[in-house]
Design an enzyme around this catalytic site. Structure first.
Site, mmCIF file in Angstrom:
data_model
loop_
_atom_site.group_PDB
_atom_site.id
_atom_site.type_symbol
_atom_site.label_atom_id
_atom_site.label_comp_id
_atom_site.label_asym_id
_atom_site.label_seq_id
_atom_site.Cartn_x
_atom_site.Cartn_y
_atom_site.Cartn_z
ATOM 1 N N ASP A 22 0.839 -1.198 0.000
ATOM 2 C CA ASP A 22 0.000 0.000 0.000
ATOM 3 C C ASP A 22 0.878 1.253 0.000
ATOM 4 O OD1 ASP A 22 0.938 0.299 2.620
ATOM 5 O OD2 ASP A 22 -0.928 -0.380 3.538
ATOM 6 N N GLN A 23 0.255 2.404 0.193
ATOM 7 C CA GLN A 23 0.963 3.683 0.165
ATOM 8 C C GLN A 23 2.041 3.773 1.249
ATOM 9 O OE1 GLN A 23 -1.720 6.974 0.329
ATOM 10 N NE2 GLN A 23 -0.140 8.517 0.043
#
Length: 149
Positions: A22-23
Site C-alpha cells: 500500500d501507500q
C-alpha cells in the site's frame, strides 16, 4: 500452529511484489488471504490431488465460509515470506485450515489465520466430500477411524 502429521503441513515461499503493498510500503491486508489460498492449493497438491481435480472430476468445491487473520508484524516489498498451511480438521462437508506467515530471513511471525470451507456441488448446495478425499484428509491429520474433528 499445532504439530501435525508431516503430510498435513505445507510450506510455500513467495516474494512480496511491489503491487501487493500500500501507500505506506506495507503489504495490503487482503493479500494475506490470497497467500493463504496459495498455501491451501499447494497443501492439496502435496496430498496428491488439486482443486481442479475436485471440481472437474468430482463436481466438488470447497467454498470459504469463514476466514480470519491476526496480523502480527508488517510485511514489506521484496521480503520473502514462508506460508505454512496446515489441515486442522475435516468432516463430511467441512474442511478447516490453519496458516502462519513467517519472514523467511528471520522466522518472525507476520500473521496467522484460519479458514473454514463448506463442501458444495456445482449448484452451490452442501454436499459430502467423495470418500477418496475424505480418507486423504483424515489420513493427513492422523485419523484412522470414522471420527470427525
Amino acid at each position: 500452529m499445532n504439530s501435525a502429521h508431516p503430510q498435513a503441513v505445507n510450506e510455500t515461499r513467495l516474494r512480496v511484489r511491489y503491487a501487493e503493498t500500500d501507500q505506506m510500503g506495507v503489504v495490503y491486508h487482503s493479500n494475506h488471504f490470497i497467500w493463504f489460498e496459495v498455501g491451501r492449493v499447494e497443501l492439496l497438491r502435496q496430498m496428491g490431488f488439486s482443486y481442479r481435480d475436485m471440481e472437474d472430476r468430482d463436481n466438488r468445491f470447497i467454498a470459504v465460509a469463514e476466514a480470519k487473520c491476526r496480523y502480527r508484524a508488517p510485511v514489506r516489498y521484496d521480503e520473502e515470506v514462508l506460508v505454512r498451511t496446515q489441515l486442522l480438521g475435516v468432516r463430511d462437508s467441512l474442511v478447516h485450515f490453519g496458516y502462519e506467515l513467517r519472514r523467511a530471513a528471520d522466522g518472525a511471525l507476520l500473521a496467522e489465520g484460519e479458514t473454514t470451507h463448506i463442501v458444495t456441488d456445482g449448484d452451490m448446495k452442501m454436499a459430502a466430500l467423495p470418500e477418496k478425499y475424505l480418507k486423504a484428509f483424515r489420513r493427513a491429520i492422523g485419523k484412522r477411524d470414522g471420527k470427525h474433528s
